[in-house]
Design a protein around this motif. Structure first.
Motif, mmCIF file in Angstrom:
data_model
loop_
_atom_site.group_PDB
_atom_site.id
_atom_site.type_symbol
_atom_site.label_atom_id
_atom_site.label_comp_id
_atom_site.label_asym_id
_atom_site.label_seq_id
_atom_site.Cartn_x
_atom_site.Cartn_y
_atom_site.Cartn_z
ATOM 1 N N MET A 1 1.115 -0.947 -0.315
ATOM 2 C CA MET A 1 -0.052 -0.215 0.165
ATOM 3 C C MET A 1 1.150 1.142 0.027
ATOM 4 O O MET A 1 1.895 1.303 0.616
ATOM 5 C CB MET A 1 -0.881 -0.262 1.116
ATOM 6 C CG MET A 1 -2.047 -0.830 1.568
ATOM 7 S SD MET A 1 -3.347 -0.321 2.334
ATOM 8 C CE MET A 1 -4.210 0.845 2.201
ATOM 9 N N THR A 2 0.821 1.732 -0.822
ATOM 10 C CA THR A 2 1.400 3.598 -0.995
ATOM 11 C C THR A 2 0.721 4.886 0.317
ATOM 12 O O THR A 2 -0.078 3.796 0.806
ATOM 13 C CB THR A 2 1.469 4.709 -2.433
ATOM 14 O OG1 THR A 2 -0.098 4.619 -2.503
ATOM 15 C CG2 THR A 2 1.542 3.023 -3.391
ATOM 16 N N ARG A 3 1.140 5.251 0.737
ATOM 17 C CA ARG A 3 0.917 5.726 2.044
ATOM 18 C C ARG A 3 -0.302 6.717 1.114
ATOM 19 O O ARG A 3 -1.220 7.759 1.451
ATOM 20 C CB ARG A 3 1.946 7.396 1.987
ATOM 21 C CG ARG A 3 0.986 8.360 2.894
ATOM 22 C CD ARG A 3 2.962 9.651 3.478
ATOM 23 N NE ARG A 3 3.106 8.719 4.379
ATOM 24 C CZ ARG A 3 4.564 8.043 4.974
ATOM 25 N NH1 ARG A 3 5.296 10.015 4.949
ATOM 26 N NH2 ARG A 3 4.710 8.368 5.888
ATOM 27 N N THR A 4 -0.621 7.290 -0.207
ATOM 28 C CA THR A 4 -1.383 8.409 -1.574
ATOM 29 C C THR A 4 -2.635 6.905 -0.653
ATOM 30 O O THR A 4 -3.684 7.778 -0.814
ATOM 31 C CB THR A 4 -0.674 8.538 -2.811
ATOM 32 O OG1 THR A 4 0.090 8.717 -2.661
ATOM 33 C CG2 THR A 4 -2.210 9.364 -3.703
ATOM 34 N N GLU A 5 -2.825 5.701 -1.020
ATOM 35 C CA GLU A 5 -3.700 5.480 -1.090
ATOM 36 C C GLU A 5 -4.239 5.357 0.112
ATOM 37 O O GLU A 5 -5.861 5.107 0.552
ATOM 38 C CB GLU A 5 -4.196 3.522 -0.912
ATOM 39 C CG GLU A 5 -2.958 3.897 -2.570
ATOM 40 C CD GLU A 5 -3.014 2.172 -3.163
ATOM 41 O OE1 GLU A 5 -2.978 1.250 -3.680
ATOM 42 O OE2 GLU A 5 -2.098 1.213 -2.252
ATOM 43 N N VAL A 6 -3.618 5.817 1.431
ATOM 44 C CA VAL A 6 -3.813 5.771 2.653
ATOM 45 C C VAL A 6 -4.508 7.047 3.631
ATOM 46 O O VAL A 6 -5.029 6.575 4.135
ATOM 47 C CB VAL A 6 -3.311 4.991 3.823
ATOM 48 C CG1 VAL A 6 -3.551 5.783 4.878
ATOM 49 C CG2 VAL A 6 -1.817 3.418 3.485
ATOM 50 N N THR A 7 -3.990 8.022 2.631
ATOM 51 C CA THR A 7 -4.281 9.447 3.244
ATOM 52 C C THR A 7 -5.955 9.452 3.116
ATOM 53 O O THR A 7 -6.419 10.579 4.258
ATOM 54 C CB THR A 7 -3.234 10.058 2.224
ATOM 55 O OG1 THR A 7 -1.898 9.764 2.508
ATOM 56 C CG2 THR A 7 -3.503 11.918 2.312
ATOM 57 N N TYR A 8 -6.672 9.928 1.801
ATOM 58 C CA TYR A 8 -7.950 10.457 1.591
ATOM 59 C C TYR A 8 -9.073 9.625 2.878
ATOM 60 O O TYR A 8 -9.314 10.511 3.069
ATOM 61 C CB TYR A 8 -8.420 9.694 0.577
ATOM 62 C CG TYR A 8 -9.331 10.415 0.047
ATOM 63 C CD1 TYR A 8 -9.399 11.780 -0.965
ATOM 64 C CD2 TYR A 8 -10.969 9.592 0.317
ATOM 65 C CE1 TYR A 8 -11.170 12.267 -1.229
ATOM 66 C CE2 TYR A 8 -11.717 10.851 -0.588
ATOM 67 C CZ TYR A 8 -11.740 11.541 -1.107
ATOM 68 O OH TYR A 8 -13.226 12.460 -1.290
ATOM 69 N N PRO A 9 -8.931 8.150 2.614
ATOM 70 C CA PRO A 9 -9.976 7.902 4.373
ATOM 71 C C PRO A 9 -9.383 8.082 5.014
ATOM 72 O O PRO A 9 -10.159 8.251 5.869
ATOM 73 C CB PRO A 9 -10.190 6.446 4.227
ATOM 74 C CG PRO A 9 -8.549 5.994 3.088
ATOM 75 C CD PRO A 9 -7.907 7.298 2.492
ATOM 76 N N LEU A 10 -8.210 8.195 5.588
ATOM 77 C CA LEU A 10 -8.032 8.573 6.677
ATOM 78 C C LEU A 10 -8.227 10.182 7.137
ATOM 79 O O LEU A 10 -9.360 10.679 7.865
ATOM 80 C CB LEU A 10 -6.051 8.595 7.055
ATOM 81 C CG LEU A 10 -5.956 9.281 8.575
ATOM 82 C CD1 LEU A 10 -6.541 8.569 9.568
ATOM 83 C CD2 LEU A 10 -4.356 9.615 8.826
ATOM 84 N N VAL A 11 -7.925 11.167 6.319
ATOM 85 C CA VAL A 11 -8.751 12.567 6.356
ATOM 86 C C VAL A 11 -10.342 12.663 6.135
ATOM 87 O O VAL A 11 -10.480 13.094 7.116
ATOM 88 C CB VAL A 11 -8.305 13.140 4.820
ATOM 89 C CG1 VAL A 11 -8.634 14.539 5.145
ATOM 90 C CG2 VAL A 11 -6.806 13.592 5.338
ATOM 91 N N GLU A 12 -10.540 11.894 5.593
ATOM 92 C CA GLU A 12 -12.398 12.055 5.610
ATOM 93 C C GLU A 12 -12.482 10.956 6.840
ATOM 94 O O GLU A 12 -13.618 11.855 7.300
ATOM 95 C CB GLU A 12 -13.010 10.475 4.110
ATOM 96 C CG GLU A 12 -14.473 10.698 4.355
ATOM 97 C CD GLU A 12 -14.435 9.444 3.562
ATOM 98 O OE1 GLU A 12 -15.398 10.026 2.819
ATOM 99 O OE2 GLU A 12 -14.280 8.517 2.771
ATOM 100 N N LEU A 13 -12.211 10.700 7.514
ATOM 101 C CA LEU A 13 -13.057 10.115 9.121
ATOM 102 C C LEU A 13 -12.321 10.760 9.788
ATOM 103 O O LEU A 13 -12.618 12.185 11.141
ATOM 104 C CB LEU A 13 -11.128 9.224 9.253
ATOM 105 C CG LEU A 13 -12.365 7.309 8.729
ATOM 106 C CD1 LEU A 13 -11.464 6.027 8.952
ATOM 107 C CD2 LEU A 13 -14.123 7.303 9.248
#
Length: 379
Positions: free
Chosen positions: A139-151
């Motif tokens: 997994m890339t950091r990019t793939e993690v960032t969006y859902p984390l920011v959303e939460l």
């Protein structure tokens, strides 16, 4: 349009400006755009000119507001949203309603922009960066960032508003308790600087990560102690913090606590503190004036792990019964109390006059060394 065009009517910018080179184009990175839309809650729709016109605000005033908030000039790129239009309407509406003058509205935009810019940078650098480490291989950091920011976004927003309201309530309470209208702006406060000794030499010995941890420990410790004992942290400058308190006793307690606490950390350099008491001008959360300059000078001449204060601060401690005017006075009071069978005054602090010395721009000053007063053991 050049700066000369803007100034035809004699309007002045609050800070110097140059002819704008419209090179600050917004990003076209797909993920960055998705994150921007998520955070702002709206899609890009307007150019700056269109946003100003929709808000019913002149382009000149809109530019001043945006620059004050810290936003780059973007030419006529279509990068603004309904939220930008609403913000312009609100600021302009406060001016039109007579609640704020135009310079004050610009100042509100600047103070808000500067404060939140620092907060946002800190959250990305120190908070989100650590949390967005890929949880699984591949997994890339990019793939993690969006859902984390959303939460996180709604929770962080609510928390920010809560803290701001709490701070606003506290600040308003301090202002309305002022003795008169002049005191609301120019107030008598105790102002202190706490400075790490030999920090420059330390930067040459420590690795960047170690230095960062040391500075963070220093700033966190100072912020916690200042808040816990009723002071206000004005700003941090890496190896130095500036704090203020409404009364001399509070400032004295904070300064001695800082030294006592940091001395327990073997990795922390020695600390020196300088405090002055007097009239202070407050602007945009900062403090200015001769009292602040004097506190800074006292800090620069203080021996390590020592607190130096000015004569007005010493006099204020004595006036409020926090410290004796002199040790001779304290001895006389103790002897009189023993003779009369009464209780002698109990003082929290001790003051020792130091050498007089000239200070550039402030004349000759006589610092006093502040310490805790050791309790007398009954015989």
């Amino acid at each position: 349009m050049t700066v000369d065009d803007h100034n035809e009517g004699g309007a002045e910018y609050p800070t110097p400006h140059h002819v704008v080179d419209h090179t600050a184009e917004p990003t076209d990175n797909p993920l960055a755009i998705r994150l921007e839309q998520l955070i702002l809650g709206a899609e890009r729709r307007y150019t700056p000119f269109q946003a100003a016109r929709t808000a019913g605000v002149s382009m000149d005033l809109a530019s001043r507001f945006w620059r004050a908030m810290g936003f780059a000039d973007i030419g006529q790129a279509k990068a603004l949203t309904e939220a930008d239009v609403l913000a312009l309407r609100r600021l302009a509406g406060l001016v039109e309603a007579g609640l704020l003058s135009e310079p004050m509205a610009v100042q509100v935009a600047r103070s808000t922009g500067q404060t939140t810019a620092r907060l946002a940078e800190w959250q990305i650098d120190s908070f989100l960066e650590g949390l967005t480490e890929p949880p699984e291989p591949g997994m890339t950091r990019t793939e993690v960032t969006y859902p984390l920011v959303e939460l996180l976004l709604p929770e962080l927003q609510e928390f920010l508003v809560y803290v701001w309201r709490r701070q606003l309530a506290a600040a308003t309470g301090r202002v309305v308790q002022a003795g008169d209208d002049e005191e609301m702006v120019d107030r008598r406060l105790a102002v202190g600087f706490a400075d790490l000794v030999g920090f420059t030499r330390l930067t040459r010995r420590l690795e960047e990560e170690e230095l960062g941890e040391l500075v963070e420990t220093f700033e966190t410790t100072c912020a916690d102690l200042v808040a816990a004992h009723g002071g206000r942290l004005i700003k941090t400058l890496g190896d130095e913090v500036l704090f203020a308190a409404d009364d001399a006793g509070t400032a004295a307690e904070i300064s001695l606590r800082l030294i006592e606490t940091l001395k327990q950390d073997d990795m922390m350099p020695a600390l020196r503190v300088g405090i002055a008491f007097g009239t202070v001008t407050t602007r945009m959360g900062d403090v200015f004036g001769t009292t602040v300059n004097l506190a800074s000078r006292l800090t620069s001449i203080a021996p390590k792990n020592t607190v130096l204060v000015d004569g007005d601060f010493a006099e204020e401690l004595s006036r409020t019964g926090e410290a004796p005017a002199s040790e001779a006075q304290a001895a006389e009071e103790a002897a009189r109390a023993e003779k009369e069978g009464t209780t002698a005054p109990v003082y929290r602090f001790a003051l020792q006059p130091m050498w007089q010395r000239p200070v550039r721009g402030l004349g000759v000053i006589e610092p006093w060394m502040l310490s805790r007063r050791e309790p007398k053991i009954p015989r």
